[in-house]
Design a protein around this motif. Structure first.
Motif, short mmCIF file in Angstrom:
data_model
loop_
_atom_site.label_atom_id
_atom_site.label_comp_id
_atom_site.label_asym_id
_atom_site.label_seq_id
_atom_site.Cartn_x
_atom_site.Cartn_y
_atom_site.Cartn_z
N LYS A 233 1.11 -1.17 0.20
CA LYS A 233 -0.18 -0.05 -0.27
C LYS A 233 0.87 1.47 0.32
O LYS A 233 0.69 2.75 -0.92
CB LYS A 233 -0.94 -0.28 1.46
CG LYS A 233 -1.76 0.99 1.29
CD LYS A 233 -2.93 1.01 2.66
CE LYS A 233 -3.81 2.34 2.33
NZ LYS A 233 -4.36 1.93 3.30
N SER A 234 1.95 1.53 0.57
CA SER A 234 2.64 2.55 0.98
C SER A 234 3.70 2.73 -0.83
O SER A 234 3.49 3.84 -1.23
CB SER A 234 4.06 2.65 1.19
OG SER A 234 4.54 2.96 1.83
N ARG A 238 2.76 6.07 -3.45
CA ARG A 238 4.13 6.41 -3.26
C ARG A 238 4.86 6.54 -5.25
O ARG A 238 5.25 6.44 -5.43
CB ARG A 238 5.54 6.15 -3.32
CG ARG A 238 5.64 6.57 -1.18
CD ARG A 238 6.55 5.78 -0.47
NE ARG A 238 7.80 6.23 -1.25
CZ ARG A 238 9.00 6.04 -0.41
NH1 ARG A 238 9.05 5.74 0.53
NH2 ARG A 238 9.93 6.78 -0.90
#
Length: 290
Positions: A233-234, A238
């Motif tokens: 998810k991170s 990004r």
């Protein structure tokens, strides 16, 4: 990106006569299973293994490969089909070691390719024949005409599941259509966002049991598991491949294992009655001149 720049970045690479690019579709019965994320990170991992890889965004009306990579292509497949540009003008190198063929988003004209457009695409893709090792095809979700076409044009099909019941039923529907109407027998299965290996194997076994019970002659290979991982998810936020951002994360390690597994396959490149990418070379390989 200019033609000259693209040609420089993917130079002609004379492969052995018997070798053709491996074509792998990454597909699913429903959306939301992380199919495109698998495609992007698989392309990255194969490139880290030293392979030349092109990722084709075949979700033609709802494309998002470029979004996941934080890129803004100046041209996409719409321009190939409707404005007559060359494939090499659409081809875009990424900062991650592989190139993409981006598609358009929100363009209704791309939702169903005509027979002529399908043949035009196959013809245009011949440009890549001696330049790459892998063509990864990120299909749309479901069982519409474009999804079926791109799955038939691939040598191998990687079916992405999650442990959700709707993912299971929709994957079965895709297998059923491909098998009964197009004589496709083999699928490779990857369970994504799995809470555990046990849960992943359970959903695979349910799919396998349903196919054994209601369909005959289906081969389902349990190819890999990608665990649920906050790093994924991170990386999406990004707009970078999670395997590039956090190579030590659990999901990243499993994607690299999947890439290594795929790279070890002895792919059956024979024609099966369905028209394929790089079909001319396949035909020549099967029927050499006397």
């Amino acid at each position: 990106m200019s033609i000259r720049e693209t040609d420089t970045r993917i130079p002609r690479r004379d492969l052995p006569a018997a070798q053709i690019p491996r074509v792998l579709s990454v597909t699913s019965g429903k959306g939301g299973v992380g199919k495109t994320n698998i495609s992007v990170n698989l392309a990255y991992c194969l490139s880290k293994l030293g392979r030349k890889v092109v990722l084709l965004d075949a979700d033609l009306g709802l494309a998002n490969v470029d979004i996941l990579l934080g890129l803004t292509p100046t041209m996409n497949l719409f321009h190939l089909f409707h404005e007559g540009v060359d494939l090499k003008q659409v081809l875009m190198e990424t900062p991650f070691g592989f190139s993409i063929l981006p598609a358009s988003s929100g363009v209704s004209d791309m939702l169903a390719l005509s027979t002529g457009q399908k043949l035009d695409l196959l013809e245009a893709m011949d440009y890549l024949e001696t330049r790459i090792n892998y063509l990864i095809v990120d299909t749309g979700a479901g069982i519409n005409d474009n999804v079926i076409y791109f799955n038939l044009a691939a040598q191998e099909r990687l079916l992405v599941l999650t442990t959700e019941p709707t993912s299971l039923t929709d994957a079965y529907a895709l297998i059923k259509v491909m098998h009964l109407h197009h004589d496709v027998h083999r699928f490779r299965v990857v369970v994504n966002m799995a809470p555990s290996l046990k849960a992943a194997k359970a959903v695979y076994e349910k799919l396998s049991t349903a196919c054994d019970h209601f369909l005959s002659g289906i081969s389902l290979d349990f190819t890999g598991v990608v665990p649920a991982d906050a790093a994924v998810k991170s990386a999406v936020i990004r707009q970078k491949p999670f395997c590039a951002l956090t190579p030590e994360a659990a999901a990243s390690k499993k994607l690299m294992e999947l890439a290594q597994t795929i790279d070890s396959w002895d792919v059956d490149a024979k024609l099966d009655g369905n028209i394929k990418f790089f079909w001319k070379k396949l035909l020549f390989q099967e029927q050499p001149l006397a």
